[in-house]
Design a protein around this motif. Structure first.
Motif, PDB file in Angstrom:
ATOM      1  N   TYR A 180      10.570   2.117  17.889  1.00 16.70           N
ATOM      2  CA  TYR A 180       9.113   2.251  17.991  1.00 16.70           C
ATOM      3  C   TYR A 180       8.431   1.033  17.359  1.00 16.70           C
ATOM      4  O   TYR A 180       7.470   0.482  17.921  1.00 16.70           O
ATOM      5  CB  TYR A 180       8.683   3.531  17.300  1.00 16.70           C
ATOM      6  CG  TYR A 180       7.316   4.052  17.711  1.00 16.70           C
ATOM      7  CD1 TYR A 180       6.521   3.397  18.652  1.00 16.70           C
ATOM      8  CD2 TYR A 180       6.811   5.224  17.152  1.00 16.70           C
ATOM      9  CE1 TYR A 180       5.288   3.889  19.018  1.00 16.70           C
ATOM     10  CE2 TYR A 180       5.569   5.733  17.511  1.00 16.70           C
ATOM     11  CZ  TYR A 180       4.809   5.051  18.439  1.00 16.70           C
ATOM     12  OH  TYR A 180       3.583   5.539  18.798  1.00 16.70           O
ATOM     13  N   ALA A 181       8.935   0.580  16.201  1.00 13.96           N
ATOM     14  CA  ALA A 181       8.351  -0.598  15.551  1.00 13.96           C
ATOM     15  C   ALA A 181       8.493  -1.832  16.434  1.00 13.96           C
ATOM     16  O   ALA A 181       7.569  -2.651  16.540  1.00 13.96           O
ATOM     17  CB  ALA A 181       9.016  -0.832  14.196  1.00 13.96           C
ATOM     18  N   ALA A 182       9.651  -1.985  17.085  1.00 16.79           N
ATOM     19  CA  ALA A 182       9.853  -3.133  17.980  1.00 16.79           C
ATOM     20  C   ALA A 182       8.903  -3.062  19.167  1.00 16.79           C
ATOM     21  O   ALA A 182       8.335  -4.079  19.601  1.00 16.79           O
ATOM     22  CB  ALA A 182      11.303  -3.172  18.456  1.00 16.79           C
ATOM     23  N   VAL A 213       9.621   9.988  11.821  1.00 18.02           N
ATOM     24  CA  VAL A 213       9.492   8.641  12.391  1.00 18.02           C
ATOM     25  C   VAL A 213       8.162   8.025  11.965  1.00 18.02           C
ATOM     26  O   VAL A 213       8.108   6.867  11.527  1.00 18.02           O
ATOM     27  CB  VAL A 213       9.599   8.693  13.927  1.00 18.02           C
ATOM     28  CG1 VAL A 213       9.234   7.333  14.535  1.00 18.02           C
ATOM     29  CG2 VAL A 213      11.008   9.093  14.356  1.00 18.02           C
ATOM     30  N   TYR A 214       7.082   8.786  12.062  1.00 21.12           N
ATOM     31  CA  TYR A 214       5.780   8.263  11.684  1.00 21.12           C
ATOM     32  C   TYR A 214       5.727   7.950  10.193  1.00 21.12           C
ATOM     33  O   TYR A 214       5.153   6.921   9.778  1.00 21.12           O
ATOM     34  CB  TYR A 214       4.681   9.256  12.070  1.00 21.12           C
ATOM     35  CG  TYR A 214       4.175   9.075  13.479  1.00 21.12           C
ATOM     36  CD1 TYR A 214       5.059   9.032  14.561  1.00 21.12           C
ATOM     37  CD2 TYR A 214       2.823   8.943  13.756  1.00 21.12           C
ATOM     38  CE1 TYR A 214       4.598   8.867  15.853  1.00 21.12           C
ATOM     39  CE2 TYR A 214       2.354   8.768  15.047  1.00 21.12           C
ATOM     40  CZ  TYR A 214       3.248   8.723  16.094  1.00 21.12           C
ATOM     41  OH  TYR A 214       2.794   8.533  17.382  1.00 21.12           O
ATOM     42  N   ALA A 215       6.322   8.821   9.374  1.00 17.81           N
ATOM     43  CA  ALA A 215       6.377   8.540   7.937  1.00 17.81           C
ATOM     44  C   ALA A 215       7.163   7.275   7.654  1.00 17.81           C
ATOM     45  O   ALA A 215       6.817   6.489   6.760  1.00 17.81           O
ATOM     46  CB  ALA A 215       6.996   9.727   7.193  1.00 17.81           C
ATOM     47  N   GLU A 216       8.218   7.035   8.434  1.00 11.82           N
ATOM     48  CA  GLU A 216       9.021   5.823   8.246  1.00 11.82           C
ATOM     49  C   GLU A 216       8.230   4.578   8.638  1.00 11.82           C
ATOM     50  O   GLU A 216       8.320   3.535   7.983  1.00 11.82           O
ATOM     51  CB  GLU A 216      10.307   5.932   9.072  1.00 11.82           C
ATOM     52  CG  GLU A 216      11.227   4.722   8.987  1.00 11.82           C
ATOM     53  CD  GLU A 216      11.900   4.578   7.629  1.00 11.82           C
ATOM     54  OE1 GLU A 216      12.626   3.588   7.447  1.00 11.82           O
ATOM     55  OE2 GLU A 216      11.704   5.445   6.760  1.00 11.82           O
ATOM     56  N   LEU A 217       7.425   4.661   9.698  1.00  6.71           N
ATOM     57  CA  LEU A 217       6.584   3.522  10.081  1.00  6.71           C
ATOM     58  C   LEU A 217       5.585   3.195   8.975  1.00  6.71           C
ATOM     59  O   LEU A 217       5.337   2.017   8.674  1.00  6.71           O
ATOM     60  CB  LEU A 217       5.838   3.825  11.383  1.00  6.71           C
ATOM     61  CG  LEU A 217       6.678   3.968  12.656  1.00  6.71           C
ATOM     62  CD1 LEU A 217       5.778   4.330  13.829  1.00  6.71           C
ATOM     63  CD2 LEU A 217       7.462   2.698  12.957  1.00  6.71           C
ATOM     64  N   VAL A 218       5.017   4.209   8.355  1.00  3.54           N
ATOM     65  CA  VAL A 218       4.095   3.990   7.244  1.00  3.54           C
ATOM     66  C   VAL A 218       4.832   3.371   6.069  1.00  3.54           C
ATOM     67  O   VAL A 218       4.348   2.429   5.427  1.00  3.54           O
ATOM     68  CB  VAL A 218       3.417   5.320   6.845  1.00  3.54           C
ATOM     69  CG1 VAL A 218       2.618   5.153   5.557  1.00  3.54           C
ATOM     70  CG2 VAL A 218       2.511   5.814   7.972  1.00  3.54           C
ATOM     71  N   ARG A 219       6.013   3.892   5.762  1.00  3.88           N
ATOM     72  CA  ARG A 219       6.777   3.387   4.625  1.00  3.88           C
ATOM     73  C   ARG A 219       7.134   1.922   4.800  1.00  3.88           C
ATOM     74  O   ARG A 219       7.124   1.147   3.844  1.00  3.88           O
ATOM     75  CB  ARG A 219       8.064   4.219   4.450  1.00  3.88           C
ATOM     76  CG  ARG A 219       8.812   3.942   3.161  1.00  3.88           C
ATOM     77  CD  ARG A 219      10.219   4.501   3.214  1.00  3.88           C
ATOM     78  NE  ARG A 219      10.992   3.887   4.276  1.00  3.88           N
ATOM     79  CZ  ARG A 219      11.532   2.673   4.205  1.00  3.88           C
ATOM     80  NH1 ARG A 219      11.363   1.943   3.120  1.00  3.88           N
ATOM     81  NH2 ARG A 219      12.221   2.178   5.208  1.00  3.88           N
ATOM     82  N   ARG A 220       7.426   1.522   6.037  1.00  5.52           N
ATOM     83  CA  ARG A 220       7.804   0.132   6.290  1.00  5.52           C
ATOM     84  C   ARG A 220       6.605  -0.809   6.332  1.00  5.52           C
ATOM     85  O   ARG A 220       6.759  -2.024   6.320  1.00  5.52           O
ATOM     86  CB  ARG A 220       8.550   0.023   7.620  1.00  5.52           C
ATOM     87  CG  ARG A 220       9.877   0.742   7.640  1.00  5.52           C
ATOM     88  CD  ARG A 220      10.577   0.513   8.960  1.00  5.52           C
ATOM     89  NE  ARG A 220      11.788   1.317   9.065  1.00  5.52           N
ATOM     90  CZ  ARG A 220      12.650   1.242  10.075  1.00  5.52           C
ATOM     91  NH1 ARG A 220      12.409   0.379  11.054  1.00  5.52           N
ATOM     92  NH2 ARG A 220      13.716   1.993  10.095  1.00  5.52           N
ATOM     93  N   GLY A 221       5.404  -0.263   6.387  1.00  4.45           N
ATOM     94  CA  GLY A 221       4.233  -1.116   6.482  1.00  4.45           C
ATOM     95  C   GLY A 221       3.831  -1.442   7.901  1.00  4.45           C
ATOM     96  O   GLY A 221       2.952  -2.271   8.118  1.00  4.45           O
ATOM     97  N   VAL A 222       4.460  -0.795   8.891  1.00  3.29           N
ATOM     98  CA  VAL A 222       4.096  -1.015  10.288  1.00  3.29           C
ATOM     99  C   VAL A 222       2.772  -0.335  10.607  1.00  3.29           C
ATOM    100  O   VAL A 222       1.968  -0.828  11.393  1.00  3.29           O
ATOM    101  CB  VAL A 222       5.213  -0.487  11.221  1.00  3.29           C
ATOM    102  CG1 VAL A 222       4.800  -0.565  12.677  1.00  3.29           C
ATOM    103  CG2 VAL A 222       6.504  -1.267  10.986  1.00  3.29           C
ATOM    104  N   ALA A 223       2.554   0.822   9.975  1.00  3.45           N
ATOM    105  CA  ALA A 223       1.343   1.594  10.214  1.00  3.45           C
ATOM    106  C   ALA A 223       0.821   2.095   8.882  1.00  3.45           C
ATOM    107  O   ALA A 223       1.507   2.031   7.859  1.00  3.45           O
ATOM    108  CB  ALA A 223       1.636   2.757  11.169  1.00  3.45           C
ATOM    109  N   VAL A 224      -0.396   2.599   8.908  1.00  2.00           N
ATOM    110  CA  VAL A 224      -0.976   3.210   7.719  1.00  2.00           C
ATOM    111  C   VAL A 224      -1.440   4.604   8.089  1.00  2.00           C
ATOM    112  O   VAL A 224      -2.094   4.799   9.115  1.00  2.00           O
ATOM    113  CB  VAL A 224      -2.142   2.361   7.145  1.00  2.00           C
ATOM    114  CG1 VAL A 224      -3.238   2.154   8.153  1.00  2.00           C
ATOM    115  CG2 VAL A 224      -2.690   2.998   5.876  1.00  2.00           C
ATOM    116  N   GLY A 225      -1.048   5.599   7.298  1.00  5.47           N
ATOM    117  CA  GLY A 225      -1.443   6.982   7.544  1.00  5.47           C
ATOM    118  C   GLY A 225      -2.626   7.354   6.679  1.00  5.47           C
ATOM    119  O   GLY A 225      -2.657   7.055   5.485  1.00  5.47           O
ATOM    120  N   GLU A 226      -3.609   8.000   7.267  1.00  4.76           N
ATOM    121  CA  GLU A 226      -4.798   8.417   6.537  1.00  4.76           C
ATOM    122  C   GLU A 226      -4.979   9.912   6.732  1.00  4.76           C
ATOM    123  O   GLU A 226      -5.069  10.396   7.873  1.00  4.76           O
ATOM    124  CB  GLU A 226      -6.027   7.637   7.018  1.00  4.76           C
ATOM    125  CG  GLU A 226      -5.867   6.135   6.819  1.00  4.76           C
ATOM    126  CD  GLU A 226      -7.111   5.347   7.197  1.00  4.76           C
ATOM    127  OE1 GLU A 226      -8.092   5.982   7.628  1.00  4.76           O
ATOM    128  OE2 GLU A 226      -7.082   4.114   7.053  1.00  4.76           O
TER     129      GLU A 226
END
Length: 497
Positions: free
Chosen positions: A11-13, A50-63
């Protein structure tokens, strides 16, 4: 069973490719995780991971309550989250013995490269070239520094002096270095005893020494809820859990520290008392006294990051003066002098020396002999003191310029003291921080979003930090005027859909 981390890789790619092709824009909201689960044919719980992992990696920000949004750094998010092991002076978890079974609050194993904690974004100038006006990195080398510093270095041209400087430095440096550092670090009527001072290569390495020397993998460090991005990123990479502690306009709240410690016992507290990064506030004397008393009540050790304290002309005693047996003070020459030749300082309670000196050696974070020799000459000769005077004036002038352009002419909301080299710009609605960062980047201006500094996983404020130290005068003025106009025009006029 589907590995959510492999799904996050893909997903990040895909997101990075979409950004590069212009199919997506930074700040764009991602589809709800349940829609992603349906498309992928996976369980909703796996999609949430998966979404939590994207936030953890800095790819996305969860609000919280708003969704998950694509970050402006998503192009490098996968590298930061999976393969990049260290930053300068910051140890990687595998190299420093993080317990294989230790997990973060998201349940990600520290021992795996896929479980590495996210790093702060690469400085924009390292990604996009020197034409970017860099309001992310906050180092200042004044145009007239070299002529000031050069004469003292002639002493190193003597064979005996150079031979000594080429030797491996000890954690305690030299008697001359300790005496000079004690005078330099003195403030508010307090001066550390020279024998309590240890030397690291730079401030980041001093922090890593404290984290590894006093906290075991899996244990918790309390941080201000909004704090220095490198410190809060470093801790998880060492296998340490980060716990946000609530703040108010004066800094960390002692009652919130007590509540956090009682809920989940802390091993260490990280705090900034002077010109907080990124908020720019200075903790009042009364709050420092309350915090010192709370450390004693809770039997806690604190690390006080004083790297910006030299810019404050009305000096108050540091937290280390109020609770000397419970506070390790960390400072450096990177801001006072320059990042290219610098030292890190640790003022250590005697009872903790036996833990911190070995950690400093084992981490390989000791100062080099050359840097120690140069810095000692500059401290003894008064060049560092002269640079402090010049940089105080420089910071005040740049701070005033930013206030005039952004607050005076633009009516925008700023936080931070008048002596700080950085300011916190609170964005007007409907701007979101990530969207504003992306719009600024398209104008070749790099700023840092609030999410870079948030410790907890919840909503980061719609704000950006502006680092004022590095650009040339004309470039800074033009960049501030551009940011003012951009903030007032709104996302549509800013070229953000």
């Amino acid at each position: 069973m589907t590995d959510f981390r492999l799904l996050a890789d893909r997903y990040a790619a895909d997101l990075a490719a979409d950004l590069a092709a212009g199919r997506r824009r930074p700040g764009e909201r991602l589809p709800p995780s349940r829609d992603y689960a349906h498309r992928q044919g996976i369980a909703p719980s796996t999609a949430s991971r998966v979404y939590a992992e994207l936030v953890r990696r800095g790819v996305a920000v969860g609000e919280v309550g708003r969704g998950t949004f694509l970050r402006s750094t998503a192009l490098t998010g996968t590298a930061q989250g999976t393969t990049q092991g260290t930053t300068e002076g910051t140890p990687g978890s595998a190299a420093h013995g993080a317990a294989p079974g230790a997990t973060s609050t998201l349940g990600v194993a520290f021992g795996s490269p896929l479980g590495a904690a996210p790093l702060p974004a690469l400085p924009a100038r390292e990604v996009a070239g020197s034409s970017v006006v860099d309001l992310e990195v906050n180092f200042c080398v004044l145009p007239d520094q070299a002529p000031l510093l050069t004469p003292a270095l002639r002493q190193l041209a003597e064979p005996q002096a150079l031979t000594e400087a080429l030797q491996r430095a000890d954690t305690r440096g030299t008697p001359e270095a300790r005496a000079a550092a004690a005078l330099l670090l003195a403030r508010g009527g307090w001066q550390p005893e020279p024998e309590r001072i240890l030397f690291a290569g730079r401030g980041h390495q001093a922090l890593a020494t404290v984290f590894t020397g006093l906290v075991a993998p899996g244990e918790r460090i309390g941080f201000e809820a909004v704090t220095y991005s490198m410190a809060r990123s470093m801790a998880p990479r060492l296998g340490l859990q980060t716990v946000p502690v609530a703040m108010d306009e004066h800094g960390m709240r002692p009652d919130a520290l007590r509540a956090a410690h009682r809920a989940h016992p802390l091993k260490l507290v990280y705090v900034q008392t002077a010109l907080h990064n990124p908020l720019g506030m200075t903790m009042p004397a009364a709050r420092r006294a309350e915090l010192a008393a709370m450390l004693r009540e809770l039997d806690l050790i604190a690390v006080e990051d004083a790297v910006y304290a030299f810019l404050e002309e009305e000096e108050s005693p540091p937290l280390a003066a109020l609770a000397p047996e419970r506070v390790v003070m960390v400072d450096s020459l990177s801001k006072r002098v320059a990042p290219g030749v610098t030292l890190g300082f640790l003022v250590v309670p005697p009872a903790l020396r036996h833990r911190l000196a070995p950690a400093l050696r084992l981490g390989g974070w000791m100062a080099s002999g050359i840097a120690l020799a140069c810095s000692t000459l500059w401290m003894q000769g008064g060049q560092v003191a002269e640079l402090v005077t010049r940089k105080r004036a420089h910071a005040r002038a740049r701070n005033a310029l930013a206030r005039r352009i952004l607050a005076g002419e633009g009516g925008l909301s700023l936080r931070g003291g008048p002596n700080a080299y950085h300011l916190w710009l609170e964005l007007p609605r409907p701007w979101r921080a990530e969207t504003f960062v992306a719009a600024a980047a398209r104008r070749r201006i790099a700023v840092s979003p609030a999410a870079e500094f948030a410790v907890g996983p919840g909503h980061a404020p719609d704000a950006v930090r502006l680092a004022l130290a590095a650009p040339e005068d004309a470039a800074l003025r033009d960049a501030l005027e551009t940011l003012r106009d951009l903030a007032l025009a709104g996302p549509e006029a800013g070229g953000v859909e």
